[in-house]
Design a protein around this motif. Structure first.
Motif, PDB file in Angstrom:
ATOM      1  N   ARG A   1     -32.943 -30.455  29.336  1.00  0.00           N
ATOM      2  CA  ARG A   1     -32.522 -29.072  29.642  1.00  0.00           C
ATOM      3  C   ARG A   1     -31.116 -28.787  29.109  1.00  0.00           C
ATOM      4  N   VAL A   2     -30.214 -29.756  29.253  1.00  0.00           N
ATOM      5  CA  VAL A   2     -28.839 -29.561  28.776  1.00  0.00           C
ATOM      6  C   VAL A   2     -28.827 -29.400  27.247  1.00  0.00           C
ATOM      7  N   ILE A   3     -29.661 -30.168  26.554  1.00  0.00           N
ATOM      8  CA  ILE A   3     -29.728 -30.073  25.093  1.00  0.00           C
ATOM      9  C   ILE A   3     -30.243 -28.688  24.680  1.00  0.00           C
ATOM     10  N   ALA A   4     -31.268 -28.203  25.390  1.00  0.00           N
ATOM     11  CA  ALA A   4     -31.814 -26.869  25.073  1.00  0.00           C
ATOM     12  C   ALA A   4     -30.747 -25.800  25.281  1.00  0.00           C
ATOM     13  N   GLN A   5     -29.929 -26.002  26.302  1.00  0.00           N
ATOM     14  CA  GLN A   5     -28.841 -25.062  26.590  1.00  0.00           C
ATOM     15  C   GLN A   5     -27.813 -25.079  25.453  1.00  0.00           C
ATOM     16  N   LEU A   6     -27.422 -26.284  25.015  1.00  0.00           N
ATOM     17  CA  LEU A   6     -26.442 -26.405  23.925  1.00  0.00           C
ATOM     18  C   LEU A   6     -26.984 -25.790  22.636  1.00  0.00           C
TER      19      LEU A   6
END
Ligand SMILES: [Zn+2]
Length: 447
Positions: A326-331
């Motif tokens: 999820r954090v990667i998708a956000q970045l």
């Protein structure tokens, strides 16, 4: 060769997504969090660029960020000053060139058969308690060595050694719970050095002293009465001391700027002579990264901008692959700006990679697999890769890039690399123009 039209100045932007690479996980059907994440912007950038895999050292070697960054910036391991020193710089601690600085932290140990077994390595404690306990163990002196514990954040601090000291010693922090607090020993081959011996003696005395002082402290007694483990020992690791070094600007011929937070990244940038712009971390890593990309786009006075985000590494350390996904998708959403405003500019080279892999499952702290690498610029070869991840990028035209090769490639795509063997300065550098000394005509004779 005549004097041609001056070419437009090309600039490089290196984005380091800390700890981006990962293991494959059964819960993601053997994929990594990056492979599983929805990353349309990174994928589009990969499709425009030249792709490969990167490792700052050798495949399989699990690197910490400080060493991975140092090697990535093209320096040799033998010149690495040690993380303790870099964090001390980044925390604006006064350290002389002779001081040794170590990372220190308070944690919980239990006496067992004459040893101190680590029970809780990362206790969650309020700042006031940490500071009150750290104050009790702040100053110590033994064997001609001054030891000072300087609190930085929560249980963490830096330990500064002054006197006849050396960084060539082992850690005392065993990191893994269930293992004993370790004796500080000289590194192999350094046993006969008096400064190494004195440093070990002073620190081992300090460790025993801190355990005694902290165990008796009323705050710890109260914690124990409430069924909480006492913060009764200090763990030390990663000693460092200043080493003279060629600045990044002299080494690569590029004026560097760093957009990074955290004492380690600020300290390393400062050590390498990079200009630091104050940026901060909000609760939203996407916003922070977009702000850094926008700044990098506009700062035309610098040839090389290093952008760092710690978010993927922090997410991986929670040991939840879905959270990291999820954090990667956000970045990825921050890279919409790069796609729109950086990639189309023929004078900008965009490089996206990571310093190391951080496994979001398993016992290792970091892991040793390669990370993806994408380079988008006017001279990069366009390959057939259309996804930015650890497997897709392996099929790209860069192949496996290791260590200092990354900086040589950056010089190459900035059109600044020097033909190997040409000597325009006494110290050989890989860029052109080098720091050449002009031949001077004799002064005009007097009229
Ligand atoms: Zn990490």
């Amino acid at each position: 060769m005549g004097i041609g039209k001056a070419a437009a100045r090309r600039r490089g932007i290196l984005v380091v997504l800390d700890g981006l690479g990962d293991h494959g996980h059964a819960m993601l059907q053997g994929r990594t969090p990056l492979m599983a994440a929805h990353t349309p912007n990174l994928d589009r950038l990969a499709a425009l660029g030249m792709n490969g895999l990167y490792h700052a050292s050798l495949q399989g070697v699990a690197l910490p960020s400080e060493i991975a960054h140092f090697l990535m910036f093209g320096y040799e391991l033998a010149d690495f000053p040690g993380r303790g020193y870099l964090e001390a710089l980044g925390a604006n601690l006064s350290v002389t060139d002779d001081d040794v600085a170590l990372l220190g932290r308070l944690f919980c140990v239990q006496e067992e058969a004459g040893q101190l077994i680590l029970t809780v390595e990362d206790p969650q404690v309020d700042t006031a308690t940490c500071l009150a306990l750290q104050r009790e163990i702040q100053h110590f002196q033994a064997h001609g060595v001054d030891v000072e514990f300087i609190p930085t954040k929560g249980i963490q601090g830096l330990v500064r050694l002054r006197g006849p000291v050396s960084p060539d010693i082992t850690d005392s922090n065993p990191i893994q719970e269930g293992r004993p607090l370790m004796q500080v020993l000289p590194l192999a081959g350094r046993e006969a050095d008096p400064a190494v011996q004195q440093t070990c003696r002073a620190l081992n005395d300090y460790l025993l002293w801190t355990h005694r002082i902290l165990s008796q402290h009323p705050l710890n007694r109260r914690r124990q009465d409430r069924g909480l483990p006492p913060l009764n020992a200090v763990g030390l690791q990663r000693p460092g001391r200043y080493k003279p070094i060629l600045s990044f600007a002299d080494k690569w011929g590029l004026q560097p700027l760093a957009l990074a937070t955290g004492p380690l990244y600020r300290g390393l940038s400062q050590y390498l002579g990079m200009t630091l712009l104050p940026v901060t971390d909000s609760a939203n890593p996407e916003v922070d990264l977009r702000e850094r990309l926008e700044l990098a786009r506009g700062l035309a006075d610098f040839d090389f901008v290093y952008i760092h985000t710690k978010a993927p590494d922090v997410a991986a350390h929670t040991k939840d692959p879905h959270h990291k996904q999820r954090v990667i998708a956000q970045l990825d959403r921050a890279f919409a700006f790069a796609l729109r405003a950086i990639a189309p500019d023929p004078n900008l080279l965009l490089v996206i990679t990571a310093d190391h892999s951080t496994n979001s499952a398993g016992a290792m702290i970091h892991s040793g697999e390669t990370v993806p690498l994408t380079m988008v610029g006017a001279f990069t070869r366009r390959d057939g890769v259309s996804r930015f991840d650890e497997v897709s990028c392996a099929g790209g035209a860069l192949g496996l890039v290791r260590g200092a090769e990354l900086m040589y490639l950056i010089l190459n795509f900035l059109d600044r690399g020097k033909l190997f063997g040409l000597r325009d300065a006494p110290v050989d550098q890989p860029y052109t123009p080098g720091p050449a000394t002009p031949l001077l005509l004799p002064p005009d004779p007097l009229p």
